[in-house]
Structures are given as structure tokens and as C-alpha cells.
Write an enzyme that holds these catalytic residues in place. Structure first.
Site, short mmCIF file in Angstrom:
data_model
loop_
_atom_site.label_atom_id
_atom_site.label_comp_id
_atom_site.label_asym_id
_atom_site.label_seq_id
_atom_site.Cartn_x
_atom_site.Cartn_y
_atom_site.Cartn_z
N GLU A 1 52.18 -1.15 2.27
CA GLU A 1 53.35 -1.64 2.99
C GLU A 1 53.31 -3.13 3.32
O GLU A 1 54.34 -3.71 3.66
CB GLU A 1 53.55 -0.84 4.28
CG GLU A 1 52.54 -1.16 5.36
CD GLU A 1 53.17 -1.03 6.75
OE1 GLU A 1 54.29 -0.53 6.87
OE2 GLU A 1 52.52 -1.47 7.71
N ASN A 2 52.13 -3.75 3.19
CA ASN A 2 52.02 -5.19 3.46
C ASN A 2 51.69 -5.99 2.20
O ASN A 2 51.22 -7.13 2.28
CB ASN A 2 50.95 -5.45 4.52
CG ASN A 2 51.25 -4.78 5.85
OD1 ASN A 2 50.49 -3.93 6.29
ND2 ASN A 2 52.36 -5.15 6.47
N ASN B 1 55.85 1.36 8.79
CA ASN B 1 57.09 0.79 9.33
C ASN B 1 57.59 -0.43 8.56
O ASN B 1 58.78 -0.77 8.64
CB ASN B 1 56.92 0.44 10.81
CG ASN B 1 55.75 -0.49 11.07
OD1 ASN B 1 54.62 -0.19 10.70
ND2 ASN B 1 56.00 -1.60 11.72
N HIS B 2 56.73 -1.10 7.79
CA HIS B 2 57.16 -2.28 7.05
C HIS B 2 57.71 -1.96 5.65
O HIS B 2 58.10 -2.86 4.92
CB HIS B 2 56.01 -3.29 6.92
CG HIS B 2 55.70 -4.01 8.18
ND1 HIS B 2 56.65 -4.70 8.89
CD2 HIS B 2 54.54 -4.15 8.87
CE1 HIS B 2 56.10 -5.25 9.96
NE2 HIS B 2 54.82 -4.92 9.97
N HIS C 1 49.97 6.36 10.02
CA HIS C 1 50.25 4.95 10.30
C HIS C 1 50.64 4.83 11.77
O HIS C 1 51.80 5.05 12.14
CB HIS C 1 51.38 4.47 9.39
CG HIS C 1 51.49 2.99 9.27
ND1 HIS C 1 50.62 2.24 8.50
CD2 HIS C 1 52.35 2.11 9.82
CE1 HIS C 1 50.96 0.97 8.57
NE2 HIS C 1 52.01 0.86 9.38
N HIS D 1 45.03 -2.82 10.99
CA HIS D 1 44.38 -3.82 10.12
C HIS D 1 42.95 -4.14 10.51
O HIS D 1 42.34 -5.06 9.94
CB HIS D 1 45.18 -5.15 10.09
CG HIS D 1 46.56 -5.03 9.55
ND1 HIS D 1 47.25 -6.10 9.05
CD2 HIS D 1 47.39 -3.97 9.44
CE1 HIS D 1 48.47 -5.72 8.66
NE2 HIS D 1 48.56 -4.43 8.89
#
Length: 238
Positions: free
Chosen positions: A25-26, A53-54, A132, A159
């Protein structure tokens, strides 16, 4: 992406990895995942890409998210949301869920994941959950809630790799957070100056991915294919 490509292949060979799950997602400069990122993940041999969520940051991925069986969004978004929250590939089920503590108050991850697990266990005992979430308490609670019913519950989102990897009493492997793939010498993979400025001013200053020597972090889980129970869990950071 370079760190992932260079390190992943050696880890796969050394550890004789059969199946790879990666949270993407990042992947696109820290926010969301692009079509190019998605295709690069597949070229690296990654079997399933989870998110959080990203995942909604890049609209270009929406069509792929809707159609692909190897790109997931959190299961517990409201009914009708594009994409899917689980998949079964090569006899292995992967579920993606999102927490609610300090995050968007979406559907209950315990009820949605619990109900799905009962259905999936009729198909395969090998079930992996990417949870997550922000809070350790919520992650640990879900892991114990699913203990003995899934192979692994791995936390993502913060992270920062935790050192609490273990096998729970019922045979489920668990870690609070896998960590990140990126530069550790920064603020959760981003430039520290931008993070400090945001904290000092409380302005919506955008994070920027830190450049430098990168690490790849995660876990390797060995499981009994017949029972779905975890035999071992090993954390790595390279």
C-alpha cells in the site's frame, strides 16, 4: 522497490520460500500503489499483495483492484466497496483486514474475519491474515481470537518491526508488525525533517520517502499443510 527486488530473490532461495505475501500500500513513493508497482511486484514472484488505508491513494489501481485475484484491500470496508478482502491461491488463503482503533471506524474486523475464516477452513487449513492496524492491543486480541483457526496473523501499518514473533497456544504464528521495506534511518521510512516540521507546526506537510540505504523486513513462517498450524516463525531484517 530496488531493495525489495535485490533482497527478496536471495531470501527466497536461501529459505526455500514457496509462497510470498507482501503489503504494497505504500509502494508508490509512500502513498498507494500504481499499476507499474503492481506489475513489478508480480515480476518479483510475489503471489499476493495486501494493503490498507492507503490503497485508495491512486485511482489508477481501482480497476485492477476490482478484477485481480492477487491484489487485496481490507475485507471489512462496507459492502459495495470496490475490490476484495481475501483470495485463495495454490491452496493458501490470504485475508486482509483493517483495525479501527485510531483509524477509520469501518466494519468490525473480528466479526468479518471470524465469519470468513469459518468458511475458508472448509476449503483450506492454510490461512494467513494481514491485519493493518495501529494499536498493539487490537492486533494481539485478533490473533488470540483466531488462534488455532488460522496459520498466521501478521500486523502491518506502523512501519516499525516488533520483536514479539511467536506461536500462540493454538498453533497460530503472530507478530505485531512486520516492519517496512525502505530506509530505517528516518521517521517510519520518511524524511525526518518533514516529520519534525509537521509535529512542530501541526500543518498538513506531506511526508517524503527518505533516500538512502534500504532494508527489507518481514517474517518467514513454516506451516503444516495438513493442519494449517504454524511450525515456526522467523523475523528478518536485511
Amino acid at each position: 522497490m530496488g531493495a525489495l527486488f535485490l533482497s527478496l530473490s536471495s531470501i527466497v532461495k536461501e529459505e526455500k520460500v514457496d509462497f510470498i505475501i507482501a503489503n504494497g500500500e505504500n509502494a508508490s513513493d509512500g502513498f498507494g500503489i500504481s499499476i507499474d508497482d503492481y506489475n513489478n511486484f508480480l515480476k518479483m514472484g510475489i503471489d499476493v499483495i495486501t494493503s490498507g488505508n492507503h490503497i485508495w491513494q491512486k485511482e489508477e489501481i481501482y480497476q485492477t483492484l476490482e478484477k485481480a485475484d492477487n491484489l487485496l484491500r481490507p475485507l471489512n470496508y462496507p459492502s459495495g466497496t470496490i475490490g476484495k478482502g481475501y483470495t485463495v491461491k495454490n491452496g493458501i488463503a490470504v485475508i486482509n483486514a483493517q483495525g479501527r482503533y485510531s483509524m477509520t471506524p469501518i466494519d468490525c474486523p473480528f466479526q468479518t474475519v471470524g465469519a470468513l475464516v469459518e468458511k475458508l477452513r472448509k476449503t483450506t487449513p492454510l490461512i494467513f491474515v494481514d491485519f493493518h492496524a495501529e494499536h498493539t492491543e487490537e492486533k494481539e486480541a485478533l490473533a488470540f481470537y483466531l488462534d488455532g483457526k488460522v496459520t498466521c496473523v501478521a500486523g502491518t501499518h506502523t512501519h516499525v518491526q516488533t520483536a514479539d514473533e511467536r506461536i500462540l497456544p493454538g498453533g497460530t504464528a503472530y507478530i505485531t508488525d512486520l516492519g517496512l521495506t525502505g530506509v530505517l534511518d528516518g521517521v517510519i521510512g520518511s524524511r525526518e525533517d518533514k516529520a519534525i516540521e509537521r509535529m512542530l507546526t501541526q500543518l498538513p506537510i506531506k511526508s517524503e520517502v527518505k533516500e538512502g540505504k534500504a532494508h527489507i523486513q518481514g517474517i518467514i513462517v513454516e506451516a503444516d499443510a495438513a493442519t494449517g498450524k504454524a511450525l515456526s516463525i522467523k523475523r528478518f531484517s536485511r
